[in-house]
Design a protein around this motif. Structure first.
Motif, PDB file in Angstrom:
ATOM      1  N   ALA A   1      -0.488   3.303   8.693  1.00  0.00           N
ATOM      2  CA  ALA A   1      -1.224   2.906   9.895  1.00  0.00           C
ATOM      3  C   ALA A   1      -1.165   1.388  10.095  1.00  0.00           C
ATOM      4  CB  ALA A   1      -2.672   3.366   9.800  1.00  0.00           C
ATOM      5  N   LEU A   2      -1.280   0.647   9.012  1.00  0.00           N
ATOM      6  CA  LEU A   2      -1.200  -0.810   9.102  1.00  0.00           C
ATOM      7  C   LEU A   2       0.196  -1.258   9.532  1.00  0.00           C
ATOM      8  CD1 LEU A   2      -2.790  -3.414   8.665  1.00  0.00           C
ATOM      9  CD2 LEU A   2      -2.038  -3.382   6.300  1.00  0.00           C
TER      10      LEU A   2
ATOM     11  N   LEU B   1       0.817  -1.210   0.000  1.00  0.00           N
ATOM     12  CA  LEU B   1       0.000   0.000   0.000  1.00  0.00           C
ATOM     13  C   LEU B   1       0.851   1.260   0.000  1.00  0.00           C
ATOM     14  CD1 LEU B   1      -2.852  -0.963   2.498  1.00  0.00           C
ATOM     15  CD2 LEU B   1      -3.043  -0.639   0.028  1.00  0.00           C
ATOM     16  N   ILE B   2       1.898   1.269   0.808  1.00  0.00           N
ATOM     17  CA  ILE B   2       2.756   2.457   0.877  1.00  0.00           C
ATOM     18  C   ILE B   2       3.474   2.685  -0.450  1.00  0.00           C
ATOM     19  CG2 ILE B   2       4.821   3.430   1.949  1.00  0.00           C
ATOM     20  CD1 ILE B   2       3.923   2.035   4.561  1.00  0.00           C
ATOM     21  N   VAL B   3       4.116   1.662  -0.969  1.00  0.00           N
ATOM     22  CA  VAL B   3       4.868   1.808  -2.220  1.00  0.00           C
ATOM     23  C   VAL B   3       3.918   2.052  -3.398  1.00  0.00           C
ATOM     24  CG1 VAL B   3       6.433   0.654  -3.820  1.00  0.00           C
ATOM     25  CG2 VAL B   3       6.808   0.474  -1.379  1.00  0.00           C
ATOM     26  N   GLY B   4       2.779   1.388  -3.392  1.00  0.00           N
ATOM     27  CA  GLY B   4       1.799   1.622  -4.455  1.00  0.00           C
ATOM     28  C   GLY B   4       1.243   3.032  -4.431  1.00  0.00           C
ATOM     29  N   GLY B   5       0.974   3.550  -3.241  1.00  0.00           N
ATOM     30  CA  GLY B   5       0.483   4.922  -3.126  1.00  0.00           C
ATOM     31  C   GLY B   5       1.516   5.940  -3.564  1.00  0.00           C
TER      32      GLY B   5
ATOM     33  N   GLY C   1     -10.732  10.635 -10.967  1.00  0.00           N
ATOM     34  CA  GLY C   1     -10.913  12.036 -10.641  1.00  0.00           C
ATOM     35  C   GLY C   1     -10.438  12.416  -9.251  1.00  0.00           C
ATOM     36  N   HIS C   2     -10.111  11.427  -8.435  1.00  0.00           N
ATOM     37  CA  HIS C   2      -9.656  11.671  -7.064  1.00  0.00           C
ATOM     38  C   HIS C   2      -8.327  10.963  -6.815  1.00  0.00           C
ATOM     39  CE1 HIS C   2     -13.518  13.414  -6.059  1.00  0.00           C
ATOM     40  NE2 HIS C   2     -14.099  12.373  -6.656  1.00  0.00           N
ATOM     41  N   GLU C   3      -7.458  11.004  -7.792  1.00  0.00           N
ATOM     42  CA  GLU C   3      -6.221  10.242  -7.711  1.00  0.00           C
ATOM     43  C   GLU C   3      -5.306  10.710  -6.583  1.00  0.00           C
ATOM     44  OE1 GLU C   3      -7.431  11.343 -10.642  1.00  0.00           O
ATOM     45  OE2 GLU C   3      -7.883   9.455 -11.650  1.00  0.00           O
ATOM     46  N   THR C   4      -5.111  12.016  -6.467  1.00  0.00           N
ATOM     47  CA  THR C   4      -4.182  12.519  -5.455  1.00  0.00           C
ATOM     48  C   THR C   4      -4.653  12.157  -4.052  1.00  0.00           C
ATOM     49  OG1 THR C   4      -3.528  14.341  -6.893  1.00  0.00           O
ATOM     50  CG2 THR C   4      -3.031  14.573  -4.559  1.00  0.00           C
ATOM     51  N   ALA C   5      -5.914  12.388  -3.769  1.00  0.00           N
ATOM     52  CA  ALA C   5      -6.454  12.051  -2.447  1.00  0.00           C
ATOM     53  C   ALA C   5      -6.455  10.539  -2.226  1.00  0.00           C
ATOM     54  CB  ALA C   5      -7.863  12.601  -2.300  1.00  0.00           C
ATOM     55  N   GLY C   6      -6.771   9.773  -3.243  1.00  0.00           N
ATOM     56  CA  GLY C   6      -6.806   8.322  -3.117  1.00  0.00           C
ATOM     57  C   GLY C   6      -5.443   7.719  -2.852  1.00  0.00           C
ATOM     58  N   TYR C   7      -4.432   8.172  -3.596  1.00  0.00           N
ATOM     59  CA  TYR C   7      -3.082   7.650  -3.393  1.00  0.00           C
ATOM     60  C   TYR C   7      -2.511   8.091  -2.049  1.00  0.00           C
ATOM     61  CZ  TYR C   7      -3.206   6.304  -8.308  1.00  0.00           C
ATOM     62  OH  TYR C   7      -3.540   5.724  -9.500  1.00  0.00           O
ATOM     63  N   THR C   8      -2.837   9.307  -1.634  1.00  0.00           N
ATOM     64  CA  THR C   8      -2.412   9.764  -0.312  1.00  0.00           C
ATOM     65  C   THR C   8      -3.079   8.921   0.772  1.00  0.00           C
ATOM     66  OG1 THR C   8      -2.155  12.007  -1.159  1.00  0.00           O
ATOM     67  CG2 THR C   8      -2.292  11.759   1.223  1.00  0.00           C
ATOM     68  N   GLY C   9      -4.343   8.593   0.564  1.00  0.00           N
ATOM     69  CA  GLY C   9      -5.046   7.719   1.506  1.00  0.00           C
ATOM     70  C   GLY C   9      -4.424   6.337   1.585  1.00  0.00           C
ATOM     71  N   LEU C  10      -3.983   5.812   0.451  1.00  0.00           N
ATOM     72  CA  LEU C  10      -3.316   4.504   0.449  1.00  0.00           C
ATOM     73  C   LEU C  10      -2.019   4.544   1.244  1.00  0.00           C
ATOM     74  CD1 LEU C  10      -3.805   3.231  -3.215  1.00  0.00           C
ATOM     75  CD2 LEU C  10      -4.945   2.426  -1.154  1.00  0.00           C
ATOM     76  N   VAL C  11      -1.258   5.632   1.091  1.00  0.00           N
ATOM     77  CA  VAL C  11      -0.011   5.766   1.847  1.00  0.00           C
ATOM     78  C   VAL C  11      -0.318   5.843   3.341  1.00  0.00           C
ATOM     79  CG1 VAL C  11       1.960   7.274   2.308  1.00  0.00           C
ATOM     80  CG2 VAL C  11       1.274   6.821  -0.041  1.00  0.00           C
TER      81      VAL C  11
ATOM     82  N   VAL D   1      -3.098  -0.498  -8.053  1.00  0.00           N
ATOM     83  CA  VAL D   1      -3.691   0.491  -7.156  1.00  0.00           C
ATOM     84  C   VAL D   1      -4.638   1.423  -7.882  1.00  0.00           C
ATOM     85  CG1 VAL D   1      -1.863   0.414  -5.432  1.00  0.00           C
ATOM     86  CG2 VAL D   1      -1.705   2.033  -7.304  1.00  0.00           C
ATOM     87  N   GLN D   2      -4.550   1.503  -9.196  1.00  0.00           N
ATOM     88  CA  GLN D   2      -5.479   2.353  -9.930  1.00  0.00           C
ATOM     89  C   GLN D   2      -6.912   1.830  -9.820  1.00  0.00           C
ATOM     90  OE1 GLN D   2      -4.257   2.481 -13.990  1.00  0.00           O
ATOM     91  NE2 GLN D   2      -4.742   0.349 -14.377  1.00  0.00           N
ATOM     92  N   TYR D   3      -7.085   0.550  -9.509  1.00  0.00           N
ATOM     93  CA  TYR D   3      -8.418  -0.005  -9.319  1.00  0.00           C
ATOM     94  C   TYR D   3      -8.959   0.278  -7.921  1.00  0.00           C
ATOM     95  CZ  TYR D   3      -7.230  -2.471 -13.570  1.00  0.00           C
ATOM     96  OH  TYR D   3      -6.851  -2.758 -14.848  1.00  0.00           O
ATOM     97  N   LEU D   4      -8.100   0.698  -7.005  1.00  0.00           N
ATOM     98  CA  LEU D   4      -8.520   1.021  -5.641  1.00  0.00           C
ATOM     99  C   LEU D   4      -8.891   2.483  -5.476  1.00  0.00           C
ATOM    100  CD1 LEU D   4      -5.717  -0.881  -3.685  1.00  0.00           C
ATOM    101  CD2 LEU D   4      -8.033  -1.675  -4.176  1.00  0.00           C
ATOM    102  N   VAL D   5      -8.540   3.313  -6.457  1.00  0.00           N
ATOM    103  CA  VAL D   5      -8.740   4.763  -6.360  1.00  0.00           C
ATOM    104  C   VAL D   5      -9.794   5.183  -7.379  1.00  0.00           C
ATOM    105  CG1 VAL D   5      -7.599   6.986  -6.631  1.00  0.00           C
ATOM    106  CG2 VAL D   5      -6.374   5.099  -5.601  1.00  0.00           C
ATOM    107  N   PRO D   6     -10.824   5.921  -6.931  1.00  0.00           N
ATOM    108  CA  PRO D   6     -11.853   6.371  -7.874  1.00  0.00           C
ATOM    109  C   PRO D   6     -11.301   7.411  -8.850  1.00  0.00           C
ATOM    110  CG  PRO D   6     -12.293   7.231  -5.675  1.00  0.00           C
ATOM    111  CD  PRO D   6     -11.127   6.311  -5.565  1.00  0.00           C
TER     112      PRO D   6
END
Length: 68
Positions: A56-57, A12-16, A41-51, A34-39
Motif C-alpha cells: 500500500a505504501l 516492509l515488503i521484503v521483510g514480510g 504467536g501471530h507471525e503469519t498474520a503479522g508478516y502478511t500485514g507487513l507485506v 521485523v520480528q520486533y514489529l510482529v507480536p
C-alpha cells in the motif's frame, strides 16, 4: 521524501516475505528487525500485514511521483 517512502515500502515488503519464508520453512532470517514489529504467536498474520502495508505504501509513493 519519495526515495525514503520507497525504501521503507521495500523494506516492509521484503521483510514480510522473508519473515513468512523463515516462519514456514525455518532457518535464516534476512530481515531480523521485523520480528520486533510482529507480536509473538501471530507471525503469519503479522508478516502478511507487513507485506500488505508495504504494498500500500508503494502504491501511494507511486501516485505521489505521478502527481507532479
Amino acid at each position: 521524501m519519495k526515495n525514503l517512502l520507497g525504501f521503507v515500502s521495500f523494506a516492509l515488503i521484503v521483510g514480510g516475505i522473508s519473515g513468512l519464508l523463515s516462519d514456514h520453512l525455518g532457518g535464516f532470517r534476512l530481515f531480523g528487525f521485523v520480528q520486533y514489529l510482529v507480536p509473538g504467536g501471530h507471525e503469519t498474520a503479522g508478516y502478511t500485514g507487513l507485506v500488505l502495508l508495504g504494498t500500500a505504501l508503494a502504491v501511494v509513493t507511486g501516485r505521489i511521483g505521478r502527481g507532479r
